[in-house]
Enzyme design. Sequence first.
Site, PDB file in Angstrom:
ATOM      1  N   HIS A  71       0.852  -1.194   0.000  1.00 60.49           N
ATOM      2  CA  HIS A  71       0.000   0.000   0.000  1.00 60.49           C
ATOM      3  C   HIS A  71       0.883   1.238   0.000  1.00 60.49           C
ATOM      4  O   HIS A  71       1.720   1.422   0.879  1.00 60.49           O
ATOM      5  CB  HIS A  71      -0.909   0.017   1.230  1.00 60.49           C
ATOM      6  CG  HIS A  71      -2.064  -0.933   1.121  1.00 60.49           C
ATOM      7  ND1 HIS A  71      -3.154  -0.882   1.977  1.00 60.49           N
ATOM      8  CD2 HIS A  71      -2.315  -1.944   0.251  1.00 60.49           C
ATOM      9  CE1 HIS A  71      -4.009  -1.830   1.636  1.00 60.49           C
ATOM     10  NE2 HIS A  71      -3.521  -2.491   0.600  1.00 60.49           N
TER      11      HIS A  71
ATOM     12  N   TYR B 238      -9.334   5.198   7.567  1.00 57.68           N
ATOM     13  CA  TYR B 238      -9.520   5.540   8.977  1.00 57.68           C
ATOM     14  C   TYR B 238     -10.569   6.643   9.033  1.00 57.68           C
ATOM     15  O   TYR B 238     -10.379   7.709   8.439  1.00 57.68           O
ATOM     16  CB  TYR B 238      -8.213   6.046   9.596  1.00 57.68           C
ATOM     17  CG  TYR B 238      -7.120   5.000   9.716  1.00 57.68           C
ATOM     18  CD1 TYR B 238      -6.876   4.364  10.931  1.00 57.68           C
ATOM     19  CD2 TYR B 238      -6.324   4.671   8.618  1.00 57.68           C
ATOM     20  CE1 TYR B 238      -5.868   3.425  11.053  1.00 57.68           C
ATOM     21  CE2 TYR B 238      -5.312   3.728   8.730  1.00 57.68           C
ATOM     22  CZ  TYR B 238      -5.098   3.105   9.951  1.00 57.68           C
ATOM     23  OH  TYR B 238      -4.092   2.164  10.058  1.00 57.68           O
TER      24      TYR B 238
ATOM     25  N   PRO C 239      -4.096   0.226  18.633  1.00 55.13           N
ATOM     26  CA  PRO C 239      -3.882  -0.259  17.264  1.00 55.13           C
ATOM     27  C   PRO C 239      -4.095   0.803  16.189  1.00 55.13           C
ATOM     28  O   PRO C 239      -3.851   0.531  15.016  1.00 55.13           O
ATOM     29  CB  PRO C 239      -4.921  -1.382  17.135  1.00 55.13           C
ATOM     30  CG  PRO C 239      -5.989  -1.010  18.106  1.00 55.13           C
ATOM     31  CD  PRO C 239      -5.293  -0.354  19.255  1.00 55.13           C
TER      32      PRO C 239
ATOM     33  N   LYS D 200       1.162   0.025  15.081  1.00 53.35           N
ATOM     34  CA  LYS D 200       2.551   0.027  15.534  1.00 53.35           C
ATOM     35  C   LYS D 200       2.943  -1.156  16.403  1.00 53.35           C
ATOM     36  O   LYS D 200       4.133  -1.370  16.643  1.00 53.35           O
ATOM     37  CB  LYS D 200       2.835   1.324  16.317  1.00 53.35           C
ATOM     38  CG  LYS D 200       2.744   2.576  15.470  1.00 53.35           C
ATOM     39  CD  LYS D 200       3.695   2.527  14.305  1.00 53.35           C
ATOM     40  CE  LYS D 200       3.494   3.638  13.321  1.00 53.35           C
ATOM     41  NZ  LYS D 200       4.132   3.386  12.025  1.00 53.35           N
TER      42      LYS D 200
ATOM     43  N   TYR E 231       3.665   6.875   9.776  1.00 51.68           N
ATOM     44  CA  TYR E 231       2.883   5.690   9.427  1.00 51.68           C
ATOM     45  C   TYR E 231       3.759   4.606   8.803  1.00 51.68           C
ATOM     46  O   TYR E 231       3.606   3.429   9.119  1.00 51.68           O
ATOM     47  CB  TYR E 231       1.755   6.082   8.464  1.00 51.68           C
ATOM     48  CG  TYR E 231       0.691   5.011   8.339  1.00 51.68           C
ATOM     49  CD1 TYR E 231      -0.343   4.925   9.270  1.00 51.68           C
ATOM     50  CD2 TYR E 231       0.706   4.098   7.287  1.00 51.68           C
ATOM     51  CE1 TYR E 231      -1.319   3.942   9.167  1.00 51.68           C
ATOM     52  CE2 TYR E 231      -0.272   3.123   7.170  1.00 51.68           C
ATOM     53  CZ  TYR E 231      -1.282   3.053   8.111  1.00 51.68           C
ATOM     54  OH  TYR E 231      -2.239   2.065   8.009  1.00 51.68           O
TER      55      TYR E 231
END
Length: 394
Positions: free
Chosen positions: A72, A201, A293, A297, A385
Amino acid sequence: MKTQVAIIGAGPSGLLLGQLLSNAGIDNVIVERQSPEYVLGRIRAGVLEQGMVDLLREAGVAERLDREGLVHDGFELAFNGRCEHIDLKGLTGGKSVTVYGQTEVTRDLMQARQANGGITLYGVGDVKPQDMDSDQPYLTFTHQGQPVRLDCDYIAGCDGFHGVSRQSIPTHKLKEFERVYPFGWLGILADTPPVNDELIYANHPRGFALCSMRSATRTRYYLQVGADERVEDWSDQRFWDELKTRLPEAVAQRLVTGPSIEKSIAPLRSFVVEPMQYGRLFLLGDAAHIVPPTGAKGLNLAASDVNTLYRILLKVYREGRPEAIEQYSAICLRRIWKAERFSWWMTSMLHRFPDTDDFSRRMQETELDYFVSSEAGRRTIAENYVGLPYEDVS
């Protein structure tokens, strides 16, 4: 029995450390309380940072990951009915993340260890690290009904938050930092096509939602729920209806629903213990730290702990530098606290807290809008990220 490095826990961090050490000619034995089937039955996250993917390649266990993993180059942030794309690859100089389930990582590592003849003892009981603060530590445990003593040079505690490793350190030697969040994540696994090519998200007045996946045909979705919610109260239909409500309309219209094959609620917490070392016992992964979560990480931090300890042990055994072990905790904690900060930020920005008033809600929305409206803000999100760089061991 005798070995150079005794590893407690045959999850992904213990197995990855064992694989790297074995490849380097450093003898190690892994002991695990559960059975192999139980370990493989754990349903966990599966978004791997670039650094972890590179480490798995270095360990020689990435053939299936490279073939089946979903790379991704970005993800979506949804709020106020809009979707904003975070271009990970473009903002970080080519870095990305890979969707590949933790169960699959564990399976690949188990097979590699079996192939190289590494010793893993499953079903052990009453594991106790002994004399950790001496130069001759050892483990005692029972295996197949017999008492066993395993002498070693070092002990790696990869046995999770509830494991014996951290509990074996005198409490006055440790300082714990913790935040427990007043909600959890209700997760559902389903054999349906993902609603989007990349993760979404979502911040919504009714609470957070996450659209994730395990493969091109298996999806993982999450909803923020109250800390007192029960799985039994959530039928599949109720879950899908609520998920559609929390997603932007255009996304909700694409959602393909189906029967769940797994459903569970995970509480959210932040936890860090300092230091992560006591004598010749090292704590890795969940034994030393937990993150919400939201930032993906947890597994990745365990991998960075493994990387640090592995590089240190190379200094010890190849260069004859036992003093190198004193770096471990400081190096790990610098990266851990930065990841804790990012996970805390993502959690704070995307969830509804019980005390969220109108002003706080506007602050959330404005903060998100500020970050996505600025290239510097997007880059900050992206570089965290994909994972901050691993620190070198001197």
